[in-house]
Design a protein around this motif. Sequence first.
Motif, PDB file in Angstrom:
ATOM      1  N   ASP A  31     -15.183   4.649   1.126  1.00 31.31           N
ATOM      2  CA  ASP A  31     -15.796   3.859   2.045  1.00 31.31           C
ATOM      3  C   ASP A  31     -14.319   3.663   3.000  1.00 31.31           C
ATOM      4  OD1 ASP A  31     -18.217   3.259   1.050  1.00 31.31           O
ATOM      5  OD2 ASP A  31     -17.525   2.090  -0.754  1.00 31.31           O
ATOM      6  N   ASN A  32     -14.459   2.996   4.094  1.00 32.42           N
ATOM      7  CA  ASN A  32     -13.636   2.452   4.784  1.00 32.42           C
ATOM      8  C   ASN A  32     -13.363   1.019   4.395  1.00 32.42           C
ATOM      9  OD1 ASN A  32     -13.387   4.414   7.007  1.00 32.42           O
ATOM     10  ND2 ASN A  32     -15.367   3.657   7.872  1.00 32.42           N
ATOM     11  N   ILE A  33     -11.920   0.612   4.059  1.00 28.84           N
ATOM     12  CA  ILE A  33     -11.795  -0.689   3.282  1.00 28.84           C
ATOM     13  C   ILE A  33     -10.716  -1.413   4.363  1.00 28.84           C
ATOM     14  CG2 ILE A  33     -10.785  -1.496   1.308  1.00 28.84           C
ATOM     15  CD1 ILE A  33     -11.764   0.883  -0.148  1.00 28.84           C
ATOM     16  N   ILE A  34     -10.771  -2.434   4.280  1.00 30.58           N
ATOM     17  CA  ILE A  34      -9.820  -3.675   4.651  1.00 30.58           C
ATOM     18  C   ILE A  34      -9.578  -4.608   3.576  1.00 30.58           C
ATOM     19  CG2 ILE A  34      -9.460  -5.560   6.033  1.00 30.58           C
ATOM     20  CD1 ILE A  34     -11.491  -4.202   8.208  1.00 30.58           C
ATOM     21  N   VAL A  35      -8.131  -4.537   3.306  1.00 30.23           N
ATOM     22  CA  VAL A  35      -7.668  -5.560   1.895  1.00 30.23           C
ATOM     23  C   VAL A  35      -7.326  -6.783   2.699  1.00 30.23           C
ATOM     24  CG1 VAL A  35      -5.864  -5.497   0.346  1.00 30.23           C
ATOM     25  CG2 VAL A  35      -6.930  -3.628   0.963  1.00 30.23           C
ATOM     26  N   ASN A  36      -7.753  -7.686   2.259  1.00 32.99           N
ATOM     27  CA  ASN A  36      -7.593  -9.115   2.739  1.00 32.99           C
ATOM     28  C   ASN A  36      -6.890  -9.922   1.660  1.00 32.99           C
ATOM     29  OD1 ASN A  36      -8.173 -11.746   3.844  1.00 32.99           O
ATOM     30  ND2 ASN A  36      -9.696 -12.068   2.025  1.00 32.99           N
ATOM     31  N   ASP A  37      -5.780 -10.623   2.253  1.00 30.50           N
ATOM     32  CA  ASP A  37      -4.778 -11.381   1.384  1.00 30.50           C
ATOM     33  C   ASP A  37      -4.930 -12.657   2.091  1.00 30.50           C
ATOM     34  OD1 ASP A  37      -2.996 -12.515  -0.538  1.00 30.50           O
ATOM     35  OD2 ASP A  37      -1.396 -11.172   0.530  1.00 30.50           O
ATOM     36  N   ASP A  38      -5.747 -13.739   1.442  1.00 35.51           N
ATOM     37  CA  ASP A  38      -5.750 -15.117   2.044  1.00 35.51           C
ATOM     38  C   ASP A  38      -6.190 -15.124   3.364  1.00 35.51           C
ATOM     39  OD1 ASP A  38      -5.287 -16.328  -0.406  1.00 35.51           O
ATOM     40  OD2 ASP A  38      -3.181 -16.071   0.088  1.00 35.51           O
ATOM     41  N   GLY A  39      -7.280 -14.485   3.805  1.00 35.19           N
ATOM     42  CA  GLY A  39      -7.735 -14.173   5.226  1.00 35.19           C
ATOM     43  C   GLY A  39      -6.787 -13.352   6.333  1.00 35.19           C
ATOM     44  N   THR A  40      -5.618 -12.689   5.724  1.00 34.09           N
ATOM     45  CA  THR A  40      -4.971 -11.685   6.507  1.00 34.09           C
ATOM     46  C   THR A  40      -5.206 -10.428   6.251  1.00 34.09           C
ATOM     47  OG1 THR A  40      -3.216 -13.619   6.656  1.00 34.09           O
ATOM     48  CG2 THR A  40      -2.553 -11.381   7.212  1.00 34.09           C
ATOM     49  N   ILE A  41      -5.262  -9.650   6.968  1.00 31.41           N
ATOM     50  CA  ILE A  41      -5.475  -8.192   6.546  1.00 31.41           C
ATOM     51  C   ILE A  41      -4.069  -7.437   6.374  1.00 31.41           C
ATOM     52  CG2 ILE A  41      -5.790  -5.881   7.818  1.00 31.41           C
ATOM     53  CD1 ILE A  41      -7.751  -7.338   9.793  1.00 31.41           C
ATOM     54  N   ARG A  42      -3.946  -6.790   5.154  1.00 33.91           N
ATOM     55  CA  ARG A  42      -2.816  -6.354   4.421  1.00 33.91           C
ATOM     56  C   ARG A  42      -2.883  -4.756   4.595  1.00 33.91           C
ATOM     57  NH1 ARG A  42       0.532  -8.827   1.323  1.00 33.91           N
ATOM     58  NH2 ARG A  42       2.158  -7.316   2.068  1.00 33.91           N
ATOM     59  N   CYS A  43      -3.996  -4.272   4.708  1.00 33.51           N
ATOM     60  CA  CYS A  43      -4.269  -2.870   4.366  1.00 33.51           C
ATOM     61  C   CYS A  43      -5.352  -2.197   5.187  1.00 33.51           C
ATOM     62  CB  CYS A  43      -3.644  -2.236   3.284  1.00 33.51           C
ATOM     63  SG  CYS A  43      -4.077  -0.434   2.856  1.00 33.51           S
ATOM     64  N   ILE A  44      -5.431  -1.394   5.730  1.00 32.51           N
ATOM     65  CA  ILE A  44      -6.668  -0.849   6.371  1.00 32.51           C
ATOM     66  C   ILE A  44      -6.714   0.630   5.976  1.00 32.51           C
ATOM     67  CG2 ILE A  44      -8.005   0.017   8.621  1.00 32.51           C
ATOM     68  CD1 ILE A  44      -6.348  -2.210   9.958  1.00 32.51           C
ATOM     69  N   THR A  45      -7.793   1.220   5.448  1.00 31.81           N
ATOM     70  CA  THR A  45      -8.055   2.409   4.749  1.00 31.81           C
ATOM     71  C   THR A  45      -9.283   3.151   5.415  1.00 31.81           C
ATOM     72  OG1 THR A  45      -6.968   2.003   2.681  1.00 31.81           O
ATOM     73  CG2 THR A  45      -8.311   3.983   2.929  1.00 31.81           C
ATOM     74  N   VAL A  46      -9.013   4.210   6.084  1.00 34.03           N
ATOM     75  CA  VAL A  46     -10.172   4.750   6.796  1.00 34.03           C
ATOM     76  C   VAL A  46     -10.430   6.242   6.135  1.00 34.03           C
ATOM     77  CG1 VAL A  46     -10.551   5.793   9.372  1.00 34.03           C
ATOM     78  CG2 VAL A  46      -9.255   3.789   8.902  1.00 34.03           C
ATOM     79  N   VAL A  47     -11.838   6.683   5.968  1.00 37.49           N
ATOM     80  CA  VAL A  47     -12.256   7.666   5.565  1.00 37.49           C
ATOM     81  C   VAL A  47     -13.356   8.252   6.408  1.00 37.49           C
ATOM     82  CG1 VAL A  47     -11.527   7.064   3.182  1.00 37.49           C
ATOM     83  CG2 VAL A  47     -14.077   6.576   3.949  1.00 37.49           C
ATOM     84  N   SER A  48     -13.709   7.588   7.519  1.00 36.20           N
ATOM     85  CA  SER A  48     -14.685   8.135   8.372  1.00 36.20           C
ATOM     86  C   SER A  48     -14.190   8.651   9.371  1.00 36.20           C
ATOM     87  CB  SER A  48     -15.604   6.774   8.747  1.00 36.20           C
ATOM     88  OG  SER A  48     -16.311   7.144   9.865  1.00 36.20           O
ATOM     89  N   ASP A  49     -14.761   9.836   9.974  1.00 37.17           N
ATOM     90  CA  ASP A  49     -14.352  10.478  11.408  1.00 37.17           C
ATOM     91  C   ASP A  49     -14.729   9.879  12.514  1.00 37.17           C
ATOM     92  OD1 ASP A  49     -16.879  11.060  11.190  1.00 37.17           O
ATOM     93  OD2 ASP A  49     -16.778  13.299  11.213  1.00 37.17           O
ATOM     94  N   TRP A  88       3.530   0.991   8.473  1.00 36.55           N
ATOM     95  CA  TRP A  88       3.236   2.559   7.919  1.00 36.55           C
ATOM     96  C   TRP A  88       1.948   3.119   8.351  1.00 36.55           C
ATOM     97  CZ3 TRP A  88       7.135   5.311   5.946  1.00 36.55           C
ATOM     98  CH2 TRP A  88       8.335   4.530   5.305  1.00 36.55           C
ATOM     99  N   ILE A  89       1.690   4.025   8.700  1.00 36.80           N
ATOM    100  CA  ILE A  89       0.656   5.073   8.562  1.00 36.80           C
ATOM    101  C   ILE A  89       0.805   6.224   7.785  1.00 36.80           C
ATOM    102  CG2 ILE A  89      -1.007   6.202   9.999  1.00 36.80           C
ATOM    103  CD1 ILE A  89      -0.068   4.564  12.391  1.00 36.80           C
ATOM    104  N   THR A  90      -0.095   6.243   6.768  1.00 35.05           N
ATOM    105  CA  THR A  90      -0.007   7.430   5.905  1.00 35.05           C
ATOM    106  C   THR A  90      -1.195   8.132   6.148  1.00 35.05           C
ATOM    107  OG1 THR A  90       1.294   6.094   4.365  1.00 35.05           O
ATOM    108  CG2 THR A  90       0.107   8.103   3.488  1.00 35.05           C
ATOM    109  N   TYR A  91      -0.981   9.613   6.318  1.00 34.83           N
ATOM    110  CA  TYR A  91      -2.181  10.503   6.486  1.00 34.83           C
ATOM    111  C   TYR A  91      -2.267  11.355   5.192  1.00 34.83           C
ATOM    112  CZ  TYR A  91      -1.439   9.194  11.402  1.00 34.83           C
ATOM    113  OH  TYR A  91      -1.351   8.522  12.583  1.00 34.83           O
ATOM    114  N   TYR A  92      -3.584  11.103   4.671  1.00 35.54           N
ATOM    115  CA  TYR A  92      -3.707  11.942   3.634  1.00 35.54           C
ATOM    116  C   TYR A  92      -4.309  13.139   3.734  1.00 35.54           C
ATOM    117  CZ  TYR A  92      -2.198   7.526   1.048  1.00 35.54           C
ATOM    118  OH  TYR A  92      -1.818   6.558   0.537  1.00 35.54           O
ATOM    119  N   SER A 124      -8.046  10.991   4.768  1.00 29.64           N
ATOM    120  CA  SER A 124      -8.007   9.538   4.953  1.00 29.64           C
ATOM    121  C   SER A 124      -6.470   9.240   5.525  1.00 29.64           C
ATOM    122  CB  SER A 124      -8.161   8.927   3.769  1.00 29.64           C
ATOM    123  OG  SER A 124      -6.942   8.980   2.588  1.00 29.64           O
ATOM    124  N   ILE A 125      -6.729   7.859   6.221  1.00 33.30           N
ATOM    125  CA  ILE A 125      -5.651   7.371   6.612  1.00 33.30           C
ATOM    126  C   ILE A 125      -5.478   6.002   6.396  1.00 33.30           C
ATOM    127  CG2 ILE A 125      -4.753   6.469   8.954  1.00 33.30           C
ATOM    128  CD1 ILE A 125      -6.580   8.697  10.344  1.00 33.30           C
TER     129      ILE A 125
END
Length: 167
Positions: A70-88, A142-146, A154-155
């Motif tokens: 899944d595409n995921i957004i990690v939330n920390d007290d209402g603030t985005i901390r990490c975005i993971t993209v698996v969708s083209d 950081w942008i990490t390209y797996y 994924s990104i």
Amino acid sequence: MKKHFLPFVALLFLLSGCSQSNSEEVSVNNPYEIAKGANTLSYYDTEDSISVDGFNIVENNLQNFQDKNDNIIVNDDGTIRCITVVSDTVKTFQSISVGDSTEKVEESFDNEYQNGNNYMVLFAGGTEQDLANPDKEDNWIWITYYTDDEKITSIQIYDVKYGREMK
């Protein structure tokens, strides 16, 4: 006959779609943004302003999400901390998406760092940085390209502080 030719050509031009672009796709101009269709999400948005469909929002639990489906957004007290993209269908900086070749990463950046199959790029604002810089600030991105050696699988986009905490 001549007076019917000009309106006929104009009608053909309109019907062919050559007169305007119908694309609603948004370009990604910053390393901390993603785009899906006409919607853009910035790493600096808050949870309340997320307008991109197709992402699961999870609480900050410092897990590594690149193996998820899944595409995921990690939330920390209402603030985005990490975005993971698996969708083209999601575009990241330099129009790089899941499914693109690793060559696109190599051609798009000057300071990409390859660690095994993965590529990492560091940014201060919109400026690419040397990964060897010892003075990395917590808010640099950081942008990490797996990859699977040939294609991006994924990104992940996250700040330096979050990356340090993920280890």
